[in-house]
Scaffold this motif. Structure first.
Motif, PDB file in Angstrom:
ATOM      1  N   LEU A  95     113.674  43.635  70.051  1.00 51.57           N
ATOM      2  CA  LEU A  95     113.482  43.061  68.725  1.00 51.57           C
ATOM      3  C   LEU A  95     112.224  42.197  68.683  1.00 51.57           C
ATOM      4  O   LEU A  95     111.698  41.792  69.719  1.00 51.57           O
ATOM      5  N   ARG A  96     111.771  41.902  67.475  1.00 47.39           N
ATOM      6  CA  ARG A  96     110.657  40.970  67.329  1.00 47.39           C
ATOM      7  C   ARG A  96     111.053  39.618  67.910  1.00 47.39           C
ATOM      8  O   ARG A  96     112.206  39.183  67.759  1.00 47.39           O
TER       9      ARG A  96
ATOM     10  N   GLU B  71     110.742  36.564  67.049  1.00 51.31           N
ATOM     11  CA  GLU B  71     111.352  35.583  66.142  1.00 51.31           C
ATOM     12  C   GLU B  71     112.777  35.958  65.762  1.00 51.31           C
ATOM     13  O   GLU B  71     113.600  35.096  65.430  1.00 51.31           O
ATOM     14  N   VAL B  72     113.111  37.253  65.836  1.00 49.14           N
ATOM     15  CA  VAL B  72     114.483  37.708  65.575  1.00 49.14           C
ATOM     16  C   VAL B  72     115.333  37.525  66.831  1.00 49.14           C
ATOM     17  O   VAL B  72     116.445  36.995  66.785  1.00 49.14           O
TER      18      VAL B  72
ATOM     19  N   CYS C 171     119.188  43.717  72.891  1.00 50.63           N
ATOM     20  CA  CYS C 171     118.642  42.682  72.019  1.00 50.63           C
ATOM     21  C   CYS C 171     118.175  41.470  72.825  1.00 50.63           C
ATOM     22  O   CYS C 171     117.298  40.723  72.387  1.00 50.63           O
TER      23      CYS C 171
ATOM     24  N   ARG D  42     116.981  34.084  68.038  1.00 52.27           N
ATOM     25  CA  ARG D  42     118.158  33.519  67.383  1.00 52.27           C
ATOM     26  C   ARG D  42     119.475  34.029  67.980  1.00 52.27           C
ATOM     27  O   ARG D  42     120.547  33.617  67.563  1.00 52.27           O
TER      28      ARG D  42
ATOM     29  N   ARG E 155     119.185  43.880  62.848  1.00 51.88           N
ATOM     30  CA  ARG E 155     118.494  43.274  61.706  1.00 51.88           C
ATOM     31  C   ARG E 155     118.476  41.757  61.774  1.00 51.88           C
ATOM     32  O   ARG E 155     117.439  41.120  61.593  1.00 51.88           O
ATOM     33  N   ASP E 156     119.647  41.162  62.034  1.00 53.19           N
ATOM     34  CA  ASP E 156     119.753  39.701  62.005  1.00 53.19           C
ATOM     35  C   ASP E 156     120.860  39.234  62.947  1.00 53.19           C
ATOM     36  O   ASP E 156     121.912  38.774  62.511  1.00 53.19           O
TER      37      ASP E 156
END
Length: 347
Positions: free
Chosen positions: A115-116, A118-119, A251, A122, A226-227
């Motif tokens: 993942l990016r 910044e994603v 992830c 989290r 996604r989040d």
């Protein structure tokens, strides 16, 4: 306290060796170890993937540290003799019904995540997977249809007590964390999932301080990419949990980074990395031992009451990564033993 070491197949012995060294460094003579065969190694030596003496050791031990099972040489055996039946048998015989799989990104591995950054940054969640039901333990078989065609079947089922039991683990875990629990099912299609959702809602009445949400498994798989930061604790069934926890591993950078605990009602547990036996790299020093070392830390925290020692191990893993130690799965060249040594140095 007695620790049963079950290295198993493939890279299992390599990663268990490193985890044992870390445990000995942190706990000294407070732990004793006994080792036994399991999986394909046990079948080849004893004629069964879970020999009686291995099961006896698992029952006597205060906790179990497990490597991995799986051997291509055994793929054509009758199902009951295949290596994977060992872990299913241990779960059943020891009533290990709750599987906890934490997924948290070490900041040093942000560039290894799919993942990016910044994603990925989290991600801090726990997936709680029910282990004793679902299609893994339901009736299954092969049959011939009326028109002579082969047909395979696997029955998915849960009873309300099984759902309530794992739901309480989910709520208790969420209560100790961010007080958010997401129950993942497929209630729009499956009657098993409808019962699951109904019972989870019933149990939620005892946990008014925990925010409960529901999500279909296909959407949950999408949302993990996604989040992922929206999740605190996820509780789900055996099949869905197996899939989602492997997805979560990528992830956070690698399947070689995720530990797990399989617990009974009294917190006795079997601890293992979620990766498989990886026979293609066995014996080459390429395996990442960190998931097993982190599983050992979970063992200290959940089953042995050694939270401070668990914290030390987890901090040492972070420090080793911060020093630049990277195994092949993380894009580096550090060997299995060198990664273990980096953690020992950090301790």
């Amino acid at each position: 306290m007695l620790i049963a070491l079950l290295p198993g197949d493939g890279i299992g012995p390599e990663v268990i060796t490193q985890a044992r060294a870390v445990l000995e460094a942190v706990c000294g003579d407070r732990l004793t170890f006994e080792e036994a065969l399991v999986g394909g190694a046990a079948y080849k030596a004893k004629g069964h993937p879970l020999p009686p003496e291995t099961l006896d050791l698992a029952k006597r031990a205060d906790a179990i540290l497990f490597g991995a099972v799986g051997d291509p040489d055994c793929d054509k055996l009758e199902r009951r003799f295949r290596p994977e039946q060992a872990i299913l048998g241990l779960r059943k015989e020891l009533t290990l019904f709750a599987n906890l799989r934490p997924a948290k990104l070490f900041p040093e591995l942000a560039d290894a995540s799919a993942l990016r950054p910044e994603v990925a940054a989290r991600i801090d969640l726990v997936i709680i997977r029910e282990l004793n039901g679902d299609v893994y333990f339901g009736e299954k078989g092969m049959r011939t249809t009326a028109d002579g065609r082969r047909e395979g079947y696997d029955i998915m089922s849960y009873n309300e007590d099984e759902v309530a039991r794992i739901a309480r683990v989910g709520f208790e875990t969420a209560r100790a964390r961010g007080r958010k629990l997401c129950s993942v099912d497929k209630a729009n299609v499956l009657e098993t999932s409808q019962l699951w959702r109904d019972v989870v809602i019933e149990v939620s009445a005892d946990y008014p301080d925990v925010a409960l949400s529901h999500m279909y498994v296909d959407n949950a798989a999408m949302q993990l990419v996604r989040d992922p930061g929206q999740f605190d604790v996820i509780v789900t069934g055996n099949l869905f949990g197996d899939i989602l926890s492997d997805q979560a591993s990528m992830c956070v950078g690698s399947i070689g980074m995720l530990p797990s605990a399989s617990l009974d009602a009294n917190q006795k547990g079997l601890y293992e990395p979620i990766h498989g036996s990886a026979p293609d790299i066995a014996g080459q020093g390429k395996a990442n031992p960190l998931a097993t070392i982190l599983s050992a830390a979970m063992m200290l925290r959940y089953s042995l009451g050694m939270a401070a020692e668990a914290d030390r191990i987890e901090a040492a893993v972070a420090k080793a990564l911060a020093s630049g130690a990277r195994s092949a799965d993380l894009g580096g060249t550090v060997t299995t033993s060198q990664m273990g040594a980096a953690v020992l140095t950090a301790l």
